[in-house]
Design a protein around this motif. Structure first.
Motif, PDB file in Angstrom:
ATOM      1  N   SER A  23      42.840 -37.496 -13.803  1.00  0.00           N
ATOM      2  CA  SER A  23      42.334 -36.595 -14.845  1.00  0.00           C
ATOM      3  C   SER A  23      43.250 -35.398 -15.013  1.00  0.00           C
ATOM      4  O   SER A  23      43.227 -34.470 -14.193  1.00  0.00           O
ATOM      5  CB  SER A  23      40.920 -36.114 -14.500  1.00  0.00           C
ATOM      6  OG  SER A  23      40.483 -35.170 -15.452  1.00  0.00           O
ATOM      7  N   LYS A  24      44.018 -35.415 -16.072  1.00  0.00           N
ATOM      8  CA  LYS A  24      44.905 -34.277 -16.340  1.00  0.00           C
ATOM      9  C   LYS A  24      44.093 -33.012 -16.631  1.00  0.00           C
ATOM     10  O   LYS A  24      44.498 -31.911 -16.263  1.00  0.00           O
ATOM     11  CB  LYS A  24      45.833 -34.600 -17.516  1.00  0.00           C
ATOM     12  CG  LYS A  24      46.865 -35.667 -17.226  1.00  0.00           C
ATOM     13  CD  LYS A  24      47.777 -35.893 -18.413  1.00  0.00           C
ATOM     14  CE  LYS A  24      48.911 -36.865 -18.084  1.00  0.00           C
ATOM     15  NZ  LYS A  24      48.406 -38.195 -17.706  1.00  0.00           N
ATOM     16  N   SER A  25      42.947 -33.182 -17.269  1.00  0.00           N
ATOM     17  CA  SER A  25      42.119 -32.008 -17.596  1.00  0.00           C
ATOM     18  C   SER A  25      41.592 -31.331 -16.340  1.00  0.00           C
ATOM     19  O   SER A  25      41.702 -30.114 -16.176  1.00  0.00           O
ATOM     20  CB  SER A  25      40.941 -32.429 -18.492  1.00  0.00           C
ATOM     21  OG  SER A  25      41.404 -32.910 -19.732  1.00  0.00           O
ATOM     22  N   PHE A  26      41.018 -32.116 -15.427  1.00  0.00           N
ATOM     23  CA  PHE A  26      40.493 -31.540 -14.197  1.00  0.00           C
ATOM     24  C   PHE A  26      41.624 -31.027 -13.308  1.00  0.00           C
ATOM     25  O   PHE A  26      41.476 -30.011 -12.623  1.00  0.00           O
ATOM     26  CB  PHE A  26      39.650 -32.563 -13.446  1.00  0.00           C
ATOM     27  CG  PHE A  26      38.308 -32.825 -14.077  1.00  0.00           C
ATOM     28  CD1 PHE A  26      37.577 -31.808 -14.657  1.00  0.00           C
ATOM     29  CD2 PHE A  26      37.780 -34.100 -14.102  1.00  0.00           C
ATOM     30  CE1 PHE A  26      36.351 -32.048 -15.249  1.00  0.00           C
ATOM     31  CE2 PHE A  26      36.552 -34.356 -14.686  1.00  0.00           C
ATOM     32  CZ  PHE A  26      35.833 -33.329 -15.257  1.00  0.00           C
ATOM     33  N   ALA A  27      42.745 -31.752 -13.293  1.00  0.00           N
ATOM     34  CA  ALA A  27      43.871 -31.305 -12.474  1.00  0.00           C
ATOM     35  C   ALA A  27      44.362 -29.942 -12.944  1.00  0.00           C
ATOM     36  O   ALA A  27      44.650 -29.048 -12.132  1.00  0.00           O
ATOM     37  CB  ALA A  27      45.001 -32.328 -12.540  1.00  0.00           C
ATOM     38  N   THR A  28      44.431 -29.764 -14.245  1.00  0.00           N
ATOM     39  CA  THR A  28      44.873 -28.478 -14.793  1.00  0.00           C
ATOM     40  C   THR A  28      43.885 -27.368 -14.435  1.00  0.00           C
ATOM     41  O   THR A  28      44.289 -26.296 -13.956  1.00  0.00           O
ATOM     42  CB  THR A  28      45.011 -28.575 -16.322  1.00  0.00           C
ATOM     43  OG1 THR A  28      45.997 -29.566 -16.641  1.00  0.00           O
ATOM     44  CG2 THR A  28      45.428 -27.241 -16.920  1.00  0.00           C
ATOM     45  N   ALA A  29      42.610 -27.613 -14.655  1.00  0.00           N
ATOM     46  CA  ALA A  29      41.604 -26.591 -14.371  1.00  0.00           C
ATOM     47  C   ALA A  29      41.563 -26.242 -12.888  1.00  0.00           C
ATOM     48  O   ALA A  29      41.353 -25.081 -12.513  1.00  0.00           O
ATOM     49  CB  ALA A  29      40.233 -27.065 -14.843  1.00  0.00           C
ATOM     50  N   SER A  30      41.790 -27.229 -12.026  1.00  0.00           N
ATOM     51  CA  SER A  30      41.684 -26.978 -10.583  1.00  0.00           C
ATOM     52  C   SER A  30      42.742 -26.005 -10.081  1.00  0.00           C
ATOM     53  O   SER A  30      42.549 -25.330  -9.057  1.00  0.00           O
ATOM     54  CB  SER A  30      41.799 -28.298  -9.813  1.00  0.00           C
ATOM     55  OG  SER A  30      43.127 -28.796  -9.812  1.00  0.00           O
ATOM     56  N   ARG A  38      40.388 -24.831  -4.343  1.00  0.00           N
ATOM     57  CA  ARG A  38      41.196 -25.843  -5.023  1.00  0.00           C
ATOM     58  C   ARG A  38      41.326 -27.108  -4.167  1.00  0.00           C
ATOM     59  O   ARG A  38      41.115 -28.225  -4.649  1.00  0.00           O
ATOM     60  CB  ARG A  38      42.581 -25.270  -5.335  1.00  0.00           C
ATOM     61  CG  ARG A  38      43.515 -26.257  -6.011  1.00  0.00           C
ATOM     62  CD  ARG A  38      44.745 -25.542  -6.558  1.00  0.00           C
ATOM     63  NE  ARG A  38      45.530 -24.895  -5.530  1.00  0.00           N
ATOM     64  CZ  ARG A  38      45.677 -23.566  -5.408  1.00  0.00           C
ATOM     65  NH1 ARG A  38      45.066 -22.745  -6.234  1.00  0.00           N
ATOM     66  NH2 ARG A  38      46.433 -23.059  -4.452  1.00  0.00           N
ATOM     67  N   GLU A  39      41.639 -26.933  -2.890  1.00  0.00           N
ATOM     68  CA  GLU A  39      41.801 -28.093  -2.021  1.00  0.00           C
ATOM     69  C   GLU A  39      40.485 -28.840  -1.858  1.00  0.00           C
ATOM     70  O   GLU A  39      40.460 -30.078  -1.856  1.00  0.00           O
ATOM     71  CB  GLU A  39      42.345 -27.646  -0.659  1.00  0.00           C
ATOM     72  CG  GLU A  39      43.786 -27.171  -0.716  1.00  0.00           C
ATOM     73  CD  GLU A  39      44.339 -26.810   0.643  1.00  0.00           C
ATOM     74  OE1 GLU A  39      43.553 -26.791   1.626  1.00  0.00           O
ATOM     75  OE2 GLU A  39      45.562 -26.576   0.747  1.00  0.00           O
ATOM     76  N   ARG A  40      39.390 -28.109  -1.738  1.00  0.00           N
ATOM     77  CA  ARG A  40      38.097 -28.770  -1.599  1.00  0.00           C
ATOM     78  C   ARG A  40      37.695 -29.489  -2.882  1.00  0.00           C
ATOM     79  O   ARG A  40      37.077 -30.554  -2.829  1.00  0.00           O
ATOM     80  CB  ARG A  40      37.035 -27.747  -1.185  1.00  0.00           C
ATOM     81  CG  ARG A  40      37.214 -27.266   0.251  1.00  0.00           C
ATOM     82  CD  ARG A  40      36.375 -26.063   0.571  1.00  0.00           C
ATOM     83  NE  ARG A  40      36.616 -25.622   1.950  1.00  0.00           N
ATOM     84  CZ  ARG A  40      36.293 -24.427   2.433  1.00  0.00           C
ATOM     85  NH1 ARG A  40      35.690 -23.538   1.636  1.00  0.00           N
ATOM     86  NH2 ARG A  40      36.562 -24.119   3.690  1.00  0.00           N
ATOM     87  N   ALA A  41      38.062 -28.923  -4.003  1.00  0.00           N
ATOM     88  CA  ALA A  41      37.798 -29.600  -5.281  1.00  0.00           C
ATOM     89  C   ALA A  41      38.577 -30.910  -5.360  1.00  0.00           C
ATOM     90  O   ALA A  41      38.060 -31.934  -5.822  1.00  0.00           O
ATOM     91  CB  ALA A  41      38.163 -28.689  -6.448  1.00  0.00           C
ATOM     92  N   TRP A  42      39.832 -30.888  -4.914  1.00  0.00           N
ATOM     93  CA  TRP A  42      40.624 -32.120  -4.901  1.00  0.00           C
ATOM     94  C   TRP A  42      39.991 -33.159  -3.971  1.00  0.00           C
ATOM     95  O   TRP A  42      39.923 -34.336  -4.311  1.00  0.00           O
ATOM     96  CB  TRP A  42      42.051 -31.830  -4.425  1.00  0.00           C
ATOM     97  CG  TRP A  42      42.879 -31.017  -5.368  1.00  0.00           C
ATOM     98  CD1 TRP A  42      42.656 -30.801  -6.701  1.00  0.00           C
ATOM     99  CD2 TRP A  42      44.074 -30.303  -5.037  1.00  0.00           C
ATOM    100  NE1 TRP A  42      43.639 -30.002  -7.221  1.00  0.00           N
ATOM    101  CE2 TRP A  42      44.523 -29.675  -6.235  1.00  0.00           C
ATOM    102  CE3 TRP A  42      44.817 -30.128  -3.865  1.00  0.00           C
ATOM    103  CZ2 TRP A  42      45.679 -28.899  -6.274  1.00  0.00           C
ATOM    104  CZ3 TRP A  42      45.966 -29.354  -3.896  1.00  0.00           C
ATOM    105  CH2 TRP A  42      46.397 -28.742  -5.095  1.00  0.00           C
ATOM    106  N   LEU A  43      39.545 -32.717  -2.803  1.00  0.00           N
ATOM    107  CA  LEU A  43      38.933 -33.637  -1.841  1.00  0.00           C
ATOM    108  C   LEU A  43      37.677 -34.281  -2.433  1.00  0.00           C
ATOM    109  O   LEU A  43      37.475 -35.492  -2.319  1.00  0.00           O
ATOM    110  CB  LEU A  43      38.588 -32.896  -0.550  1.00  0.00           C
ATOM    111  CG  LEU A  43      39.776 -32.413   0.293  1.00  0.00           C
ATOM    112  CD1 LEU A  43      39.306 -31.461   1.388  1.00  0.00           C
ATOM    113  CD2 LEU A  43      40.531 -33.597   0.900  1.00  0.00           C
TER     114      LEU A  43
END
Length: 314
Positions: A23-30, A38-43
């Motif tokens: 997800s480019k959208s979520f990756a950008t927002a994160s 940020r790291e926990r959101a990625w996890l």
């Protein structure tokens, strides 16, 4: 023995690759979160993405196709999830990602199982009959992810008022996704438009993407976009409970997905000729606008959550 296991940094790196691909959208927002969030959101994303891919036979949300063993896949997913929540090392990066983020945030087990219940609905080839059914599905596949993300951002699992607003954003995202993906879902043998809506428009079941019915489906897509906008407006109120950077990230994602819903609605029966996306330039503009909204979020009067808006199960 433990020294041979992947480190937290390695699992975070794998999770970052997952969100960049999925997800480019979520990756950008994160990227707007502070480092820990940020790291926990990625996890968390890595686990959600892997579960979705397992259930649908996808690769990071792409090339969805029907699978013959969906119930078995969902059952295996639940077993691995429970083991991860119990603190066991799984050896699968996505489930070890859940183990880490759950331990670091106190993520309630029930939220993880509410998401798996959504995959179970798909495994059963379930389709919504009523608008309420649609909302129940959206909760189980996305609204609950909003709740989990709120916990990742430091919201107490007992703060129902804020979790309701976080759920609202997930609902908005999923309604936008459903509107955008009507054709893709149809080709995979799925339809998330309530059967009562199809009957209202005199669209025979399974024939929603035939050219003759596209203008009517476009009317339903606009309805989905309108419903998404209502949930998004409610969700914005919840950002008062977040730190500035978390609010900025959430509002950026809201801008991006709100734009997707708007584009689908505006395109009418041409909305499914090409996949609706937002450009890099648009994303940048949305991020700037979200920064301003995050700065001003405490200045606007508090709006109570509409009693007519669908509410997640307790």
């Amino acid at each position: 023995m433990n020294e041979a296991l992947p480190s937290r940094d390695a699992i975070v790196a794998t999770a970052r690759e997952s969100i960049a691909k999925g997800s480019k959208s979520f990756a950008t927002a994160s990227l707007l979160f502070d480092r820990a969030t940020r790291e926990r959101a990625w996890l968390l994303y890595a686990w959600c993405r892997a579960c979705d891919d397992i259930a649908d036979g996808q690769d990071h949300g792409h090339t969805m196709h029907a699978v013959d063993d969906a119930p078995a896949r969902t059952a295996a997913m639940a077993v691995l999830t429970d083991a991860a929540l119990d603190g066991e090392v799984i050896g699968e990066p996505a489930f070890d990602a859940l183990r880490i983020v759950a331990a670091e945030t106190g993520m309630p087990r029930r939220l993880a199982h509410d998401l798996i219940a959504g995959f179970q609905l798909d495994a059963e080839e379930w389709q919504p009959r009523t608008e309420d059914d649609l909302y129940r599905y959206c909760y189980h596949v996305a609204g609950v992810v909003g709740c989990m993300m709120a916990v990742v951002m430091g919201v107490s699992p007992d703060d129902d008022a804020t979790l309701d607003r976080a759920c609202d954003l997930g609902m908005a995202f999923q309604l936008a996704n459903i509107a955008r993906d009507i054709d893709e879902d149809s080709r995979a043998g799925r339809c998330y438009l309530p059967s009562e809506w199809l009957a209202e428009m005199d669209i025979p079941p399974g024939e929603q993407m035939k050219p003759v019915y596209r203008p009517r489906v476009a009317t339903l897509a606009r309805r989905l976009a309108d419903r998404a906008a209502s949930f998004e407006a409610s969700a914005r109120q919840g950002t008062r409970a977040l730190s500035f950077r978390s609010a900025w990230a959430v509002l950026s994602a809201a801008e991006i997905y709100g734009a997707i819903a708007h584009k689908v609605a505006a395109a009418g029966d041409l909305a499914w000729d090409n996949r609706v996306t937002t450009s890099k330039g648009e994303k940048l503009a949305f991020i700037v606008r979200a920064w301003l909204a995050a700065r001003r979020r405490s200045l606007a009067p508090v709006e109570p959550r509409s009693p007519g808006l669908w509410t997640r199960p307790r």
